[in-house]
Scaffold this active site. Sequence first.
Site, PDB file in Angstrom:
ATOM      1  CG  ASP A   1      -0.237  -0.064   2.548  1.00 16.69           C
ATOM      2  OD1 ASP A   1       0.736  -0.847   2.649  1.00 16.69           O
ATOM      3  OD2 ASP A   1      -0.628   0.643   3.482  1.00 16.69           O
TER       4      ASP A   1
ATOM      5  CD  GLU B   1       4.263   0.561   7.135  1.00 15.98           C
ATOM      6  OE1 GLU B   1       5.046   0.835   8.042  1.00 15.98           O
ATOM      7  OE2 GLU B   1       3.928   1.403   6.275  1.00 15.98           O
TER       8      GLU B   1
HETATM    9 ZN   LIG Z   1       6.575   1.824   4.328  1.00 12.52          ZN
END
Ligand SMILES: [Zn+2]
Length: 383
Positions: A85, A145
């Site tokens: 992401d 994350e």
């Molecule tokens: Zn990162």
Amino acid sequence: MNQITDYLQKQFSAMVELTEEIINVDSPSNDIAGIQKVADILSAKMREIGMQTRQRDSGKQGMALIGELPGEEGLQPVILLGHMDTVFPKGTVEQRPFKLEKDRMTGPGIFDMKPGLVIGLFAIQALVKLKLNRRPVKMIVVSDEEKLHMDSNTYNIIAKECQGGAYGFNLEGTKDDPSHVGTHNRGGMIVDVTVHGRAAHSGAEPEKGRSAIIELAHQIIKLSALSDLQAGVHVNCGVINGGTSENIIPDRATTSLGVRFKTNQQRDQLLERIKSIAATPTVSDTTTTVKVRTKIDSMEDTPAVNKLFAELNQVAQQVGYGKLRAVGGGGASDAGIMVARNVPTIDALGVVGDDAHSEKEHASAKSLLTRSSLIANFIAQKG
Ligand SMILES: [Zn+2]
């Protein structure tokens, strides 16, 4: 020249191509379709190398992709960790797609951290093609994350999947200096503290009310005082909310704390203190609930981490990468989840670049090659 470096040099344009392919798919943390597209590209590459792939549902934020390369029986796997992401919204690729000028690569997620995944995959490919892989390798690629795994079970997936790993590398980028790799990082958590009071009309019968806001105000002073910058501990009352109207004694008030800590022991102590503040109200008849919304373990430079760094540093000098320096950062990193599970891990082994989370984000194309070669050489030598 070393045979791994030699092999990877011939793969350099393929590395850049795969980087371009995954950069040119928008994949902000909440865009499940975009994340899936990136995962599909990565899965195809994993299978081409000879890895088995599977996906694990991580709840609202999509899924985690797991790729496994078999190795000799009885050997613990090497764990490579990364995320697919980015912080950039859908449409960013259209505005500024992947670009390579001389050595400078740009595009959304070019430093944080899509090329790190390419580095990991080509390191595995080199090991397979040159028949240097004895140890199984497991690659864990997560999808949220950048949201600190809030509202997902990604934390548990990483914790479970890394279990029993011999050692690991986290493929986040390194800021500017190619000699830097990460051995420690502070941990973080977000904690919601909510006070429940009693509503009453503030004009007609204020004596019946118990103000949640006044109680929270007392608590905020005490919570903030838990900060100890010298010890690496910080408690930030970053958001407050409460009350509905000027003439109602508020029955609810909440603060969200951003907490940073150096060791996981400090985290446990902090949580105890936060709970004890919540349990001893100043305004009578109020109650307080404490909820940990998300947490990332601190990455501590344990003896095992320091040993792994020393070994990596030795290989780096042997293969002509040069001397490494162990550095740390203030930001929470998923590498901490692995270290807390006794898997010694080195962080920031992805591309070398800078300006994460901004339009100026950039990374060195050459570092695709040098970092991949370093990882593959290490795994080949350590066996
Ligand atoms: Zn990162």
